[in-house]
Design a protein around this motif. Sequence first.
Motif, PDB file in Angstrom:
ATOM      1  N   SER A  53     -45.632 -23.781 -44.590  1.00 44.13           N
ATOM      2  CA  SER A  53     -45.396 -22.370 -44.898  1.00 44.13           C
ATOM      3  C   SER A  53     -44.975 -21.571 -43.671  1.00 44.13           C
ATOM      4  O   SER A  53     -44.588 -20.404 -43.798  1.00 44.13           O
ATOM      5  CB  SER A  53     -46.660 -21.746 -45.513  1.00 44.13           C
ATOM      6  N   PHE A  54     -45.050 -22.156 -42.481  1.00 42.47           N
ATOM      7  CA  PHE A  54     -44.576 -21.472 -41.284  1.00 42.47           C
ATOM      8  C   PHE A  54     -43.056 -21.578 -41.158  1.00 42.47           C
ATOM      9  O   PHE A  54     -42.362 -20.583 -40.952  1.00 42.47           O
ATOM     10  CB  PHE A  54     -45.233 -22.059 -40.027  1.00 42.47           C
ATOM     11  N   THR A  55     -42.542 -22.784 -41.272  1.00 41.97           N
ATOM     12  CA  THR A  55     -41.107 -22.997 -41.083  1.00 41.97           C
ATOM     13  C   THR A  55     -40.304 -22.784 -42.357  1.00 41.97           C
ATOM     14  O   THR A  55     -39.123 -22.434 -42.304  1.00 41.97           O
ATOM     15  CB  THR A  55     -40.842 -24.435 -40.591  1.00 41.97           C
ATOM     16  N   LYS A  56     -40.948 -23.023 -43.504  1.00 37.28           N
ATOM     17  CA  LYS A  56     -40.292 -22.943 -44.817  1.00 37.28           C
ATOM     18  C   LYS A  56     -39.005 -23.776 -44.854  1.00 37.28           C
ATOM     19  O   LYS A  56     -37.986 -23.380 -45.425  1.00 37.28           O
ATOM     20  CB  LYS A  56     -40.019 -21.489 -45.206  1.00 37.28           C
ATOM     21  N   GLN A  57     -39.070 -24.942 -44.248  1.00 34.65           N
ATOM     22  CA  GLN A  57     -37.959 -25.878 -44.246  1.00 34.65           C
ATOM     23  C   GLN A  57     -38.499 -27.292 -44.506  1.00 34.65           C
ATOM     24  O   GLN A  57     -39.463 -27.715 -43.868  1.00 34.65           O
ATOM     25  CB  GLN A  57     -37.224 -25.872 -42.898  1.00 34.65           C
ATOM     26  N   TYR A  58     -37.870 -27.976 -45.452  1.00 37.23           N
ATOM     27  CA  TYR A  58     -38.205 -29.376 -45.707  1.00 37.23           C
ATOM     28  C   TYR A  58     -37.304 -30.200 -44.803  1.00 37.23           C
ATOM     29  O   TYR A  58     -36.076 -30.180 -44.948  1.00 37.23           O
ATOM     30  CB  TYR A  58     -37.964 -29.702 -47.176  1.00 37.23           C
ATOM     31  N   VAL A  59     -37.888 -30.893 -43.831  1.00 41.00           N
ATOM     32  CA  VAL A  59     -37.090 -31.542 -42.787  1.00 41.00           C
ATOM     33  C   VAL A  59     -37.425 -33.025 -42.683  1.00 41.00           C
ATOM     34  O   VAL A  59     -38.541 -33.458 -42.988  1.00 41.00           O
ATOM     35  CB  VAL A  59     -37.335 -30.865 -41.421  1.00 41.00           C
ATOM     36  N   PRO A  60     -36.455 -33.833 -42.245  1.00 41.99           N
ATOM     37  CA  PRO A  60     -36.702 -35.269 -42.074  1.00 41.99           C
ATOM     38  C   PRO A  60     -37.572 -35.533 -40.862  1.00 41.99           C
ATOM     39  O   PRO A  60     -37.510 -34.803 -39.868  1.00 41.99           O
ATOM     40  CB  PRO A  60     -35.288 -35.839 -41.876  1.00 41.99           C
ATOM     41  N   ARG A  61     -38.378 -36.596 -40.941  1.00 41.27           N
ATOM     42  CA  ARG A  61     -39.219 -36.975 -39.822  1.00 41.27           C
ATOM     43  C   ARG A  61     -38.882 -38.369 -39.297  1.00 41.27           C
ATOM     44  O   ARG A  61     -39.558 -38.876 -38.420  1.00 41.27           O
ATOM     45  CB  ARG A  61     -40.691 -36.922 -40.228  1.00 41.27           C
ATOM     46  N   THR A  62     -37.842 -38.988 -39.851  1.00 45.32           N
ATOM     47  CA  THR A  62     -37.355 -40.262 -39.317  1.00 45.32           C
ATOM     48  C   THR A  62     -35.846 -40.167 -39.151  1.00 45.32           C
ATOM     49  O   THR A  62     -35.170 -39.423 -39.874  1.00 45.32           O
ATOM     50  CB  THR A  62     -37.668 -41.445 -40.262  1.00 45.32           C
ATOM     51  N   ASP A  63     -35.323 -40.916 -38.204  1.00 47.92           N
ATOM     52  CA  ASP A  63     -33.874 -40.911 -37.979  1.00 47.92           C
ATOM     53  C   ASP A  63     -33.125 -41.416 -39.203  1.00 47.92           C
ATOM     54  O   ASP A  63     -32.059 -40.898 -39.548  1.00 47.92           O
ATOM     55  CB  ASP A  63     -33.527 -41.767 -36.756  1.00 47.92           C
ATOM     56  N   TRP A  64     -33.696 -42.429 -39.880  1.00 44.87           N
ATOM     57  CA  TRP A  64     -32.953 -43.019 -40.999  1.00 44.87           C
ATOM     58  C   TRP A  64     -32.900 -42.107 -42.217  1.00 44.87           C
ATOM     59  O   TRP A  64     -31.962 -42.193 -42.997  1.00 44.87           O
ATOM     60  CB  TRP A  64     -33.506 -44.401 -41.368  1.00 44.87           C
ATOM     61  N   MET A  65     -33.842 -41.201 -42.375  1.00 44.90           N
ATOM     62  CA  MET A  65     -33.727 -40.199 -43.439  1.00 44.90           C
ATOM     63  C   MET A  65     -32.741 -39.110 -43.030  1.00 44.90           C
ATOM     64  O   MET A  65     -31.956 -38.618 -43.834  1.00 44.90           O
ATOM     65  CB  MET A  65     -35.086 -39.589 -43.752  1.00 44.90           C
ATOM     66  N   ARG A  66     -32.766 -38.748 -41.764  1.00 46.33           N
ATOM     67  CA  ARG A  66     -31.871 -37.705 -41.262  1.00 46.33           C
ATOM     68  C   ARG A  66     -30.407 -38.152 -41.339  1.00 46.33           C
ATOM     69  O   ARG A  66     -29.510 -37.357 -41.612  1.00 46.33           O
ATOM     70  CB  ARG A  66     -32.243 -37.377 -39.810  1.00 46.33           C
ATOM     71  N   GLU A  67     -30.179 -39.431 -41.117  1.00 46.18           N
ATOM     72  CA  GLU A  67     -28.811 -39.945 -41.050  1.00 46.18           C
ATOM     73  C   GLU A  67     -28.223 -40.303 -42.420  1.00 46.18           C
ATOM     74  O   GLU A  67     -27.008 -40.395 -42.559  1.00 46.18           O
ATOM     75  CB  GLU A  67     -28.786 -41.186 -40.146  1.00 46.18           C
ATOM     76  N   THR A  68     -29.093 -40.504 -43.432  1.00 45.73           N
ATOM     77  CA  THR A  68     -28.585 -40.966 -44.728  1.00 45.73           C
ATOM     78  C   THR A  68     -28.469 -39.864 -45.772  1.00 45.73           C
ATOM     79  O   THR A  68     -27.636 -39.944 -46.672  1.00 45.73           O
ATOM     80  CB  THR A  68     -29.481 -42.082 -45.290  1.00 45.73           C
ATOM     81  N   GLU A  69     -29.288 -38.832 -45.684  1.00 46.01           N
ATOM     82  CA  GLU A  69     -29.211 -37.716 -46.627  1.00 46.01           C
ATOM     83  C   GLU A  69     -28.555 -36.522 -45.953  1.00 46.01           C
ATOM     84  O   GLU A  69     -28.898 -36.171 -44.820  1.00 46.01           O
ATOM     85  CB  GLU A  69     -30.602 -37.337 -47.147  1.00 46.01           C
ATOM     86  N   GLY A  70     -27.614 -35.892 -46.667  1.00 43.08           N
ATOM     87  CA  GLY A  70     -26.857 -34.786 -46.096  1.00 43.08           C
ATOM     88  C   GLY A  70     -27.533 -33.440 -46.259  1.00 43.08           C
ATOM     89  O   GLY A  70     -28.628 -33.323 -46.830  1.00 43.08           O
ATOM     90  N   PRO A  71     -26.881 -32.367 -45.774  1.00 39.37           N
ATOM     91  CA  PRO A  71     -27.448 -31.010 -45.819  1.00 39.37           C
ATOM     92  C   PRO A  71     -27.810 -30.550 -47.235  1.00 39.37           C
ATOM     93  O   PRO A  71     -28.798 -29.833 -47.410  1.00 39.37           O
ATOM     94  CB  PRO A  71     -26.325 -30.149 -45.231  1.00 39.37           C
ATOM     95  N   ASP A  72     -27.025 -30.941 -48.235  1.00 36.02           N
ATOM     96  CA  ASP A  72     -27.311 -30.509 -49.606  1.00 36.02           C
ATOM     97  C   ASP A  72     -28.673 -31.014 -50.074  1.00 36.02           C
ATOM     98  O   ASP A  72     -29.401 -30.293 -50.775  1.00 36.02           O
ATOM     99  CB  ASP A  72     -26.226 -31.009 -50.563  1.00 36.02           C
ATOM    100  N   TYR A  73     -29.004 -32.247 -49.696  1.00 37.44           N
ATOM    101  CA  TYR A  73     -30.299 -32.825 -50.084  1.00 37.44           C
ATOM    102  C   TYR A  73     -31.442 -32.009 -49.495  1.00 37.44           C
ATOM    103  O   TYR A  73     -32.388 -31.637 -50.198  1.00 37.44           O
ATOM    104  CB  TYR A  73     -30.369 -34.277 -49.597  1.00 37.44           C
ATOM    105  N   TRP A  74     -31.360 -31.717 -48.203  1.00 34.18           N
ATOM    106  CA  TRP A  74     -32.462 -31.012 -47.535  1.00 34.18           C
ATOM    107  C   TRP A  74     -32.569 -29.562 -48.008  1.00 34.18           C
ATOM    108  O   TRP A  74     -33.677 -29.023 -48.096  1.00 34.18           O
ATOM    109  CB  TRP A  74     -32.286 -31.100 -46.020  1.00 34.18           C
ATOM    110  N   LYS A  75     -31.443 -28.955 -48.335  1.00 38.76           N
ATOM    111  CA  LYS A  75     -31.495 -27.591 -48.887  1.00 38.76           C
ATOM    112  C   LYS A  75     -32.137 -27.607 -50.267  1.00 38.76           C
ATOM    113  O   LYS A  75     -32.961 -26.743 -50.596  1.00 38.76           O
ATOM    114  CB  LYS A  75     -30.091 -26.987 -48.979  1.00 38.76           C
ATOM    115  N   GLN A  76     -31.762 -28.591 -51.089  1.00 39.51           N
ATOM    116  CA  GLN A  76     -32.343 -28.682 -52.425  1.00 39.51           C
ATOM    117  C   GLN A  76     -33.861 -28.882 -52.344  1.00 39.51           C
ATOM    118  O   GLN A  76     -34.626 -28.231 -53.054  1.00 39.51           O
ATOM    119  CB  GLN A  76     -31.717 -29.848 -53.198  1.00 39.51           C
TER     120      GLN A  76
END
Length: 348
Positions: A53-76
Motif C-alpha cells: 500500500s506504500f508503493t501501490k505498484q505490483y512489481v517483479p522480484r526476479t529477473d526472469w519475470m521482469r524480462e518475460t512479462e511486458g508493461p501491460d501485464y504489470w499495469k493490469q
Amino acid sequence: MLSLFFFLLVLYEANGGTHSFKAFYTATTGINGFSEFTVISAVDDVLTAYYDSFTKQYVPRTDWMRETEGPDYWKQQTDVCVGTEQSFKNNLQVAMGRFNQSGGIHTFQRMYGCSWDDDTGEVDGFKEYGYDGEDLISLDLKNLQYVTTLPQGVITQVKWNNDKAQLENDKQYYSQICIEWLKKYLQYGKSALMREVSPQVSLLQKDSSSPVTCHATGFYPEQVAISWLKNDEEHHEDVELGELVPNEDGTYQKTSTLNVKPEEWKNNQFKCVVEHKGKAIRTIVTEDEIRTNNGNVPVALIVGVIVAVVLLVVAGIVGFKIYQKKKGFKPVNTSDGGSNSSSSQTGP
C-alpha cells in the motif's frame, strides 16, 4: 515486510518432486509504519512479484519475470491489486465486527495456490482465509465446499456453499487455469528454478566445550536431509535440527546440532551426513574439521541466524500463522458475509 513473507514461504514449502504457485494477500490495521495491504506471489517458493500500500505498484522480484512479462501485464496486475486493497480493508472491518472488536492490531489474510507433480501429473490446490493468525474459512477442494470451525465464519460458509456456480469456477481454476499459469511461470524461470546446487558443509563450534553444529549452506532446491552417525550407526539422541533458512542469493541453509561432550565424540566416530538430490556428503567430527570462534565462522550462518531471529520477532508481533494446509490474483469483495467472486483474480 518482504523478508517476513519470504520466511513464511520457506516454512510453507512444497513437497519434493512437485512445483507450486502460491499467492498471499494480507490486510493489517493498527500497526504504524506497516503496509496496510500486501500481495506477494511465489513459484516454487521463490518470491516472483510484490505489491504494498506504500508503493501501490505490483512489481517483479526476479529477473526472469521482469524480462518475460511486458508493461501491460504489470499495469493490469497493479490495477487489480489497487482494487483488491479496498475490498480487503472492508474484509478486515467485517471480520472485526464478527469478533466484536473495534480497535487494536488485527490481520486478515487470504492464501491460495496450486501444485503440480511433473512426474505423476497429479495436481492440487488450496484457498484459505485467516484472521489474526487463526484459520477462518477454507476451501475443501476434494468435496468442493467451504468449511469453518469458527461460528464467526458460518455466515460466509453458508453463502459461498450456496453459490454452486462459483464452486464450479473454483474447481476449474485450481485444476486447470492455475496449473496452466504455473507451467508457464516454470518455463519462464526454468534456468533458475530447475537448477541444482550442492551444499557446502562445515562443522562449527562456539568453543571446545560447546555442542558441534553441522551447517549446510548454498544449496538449491531446498529439500535437504541432515543426519548423524555414531560408529556408522544412526544416531538420533541429543540432536537438534534447525529450521530451513533462505540465503540472499536464493539458495538455502540448514543446521543440525550434536549435543554431546567433547570426550564422547573424541572416543567415538561421529559423522554428519548431508543428503541433497540423491548425493550424500559425509563429514567426520574431528578437531581438525571443526571451525570455532577462534577461526572463521561462515558469514552466511551469521546473516541467516540474524534474519531468522528478526523475522520471528516480526511474525510474532504481526500475528501471522504458518498455514499447513486468467492472469493474476483474485481479490474477494466482502460486505455482509463476503463475496467469493473469482472474476478479478490475478497472476496466475
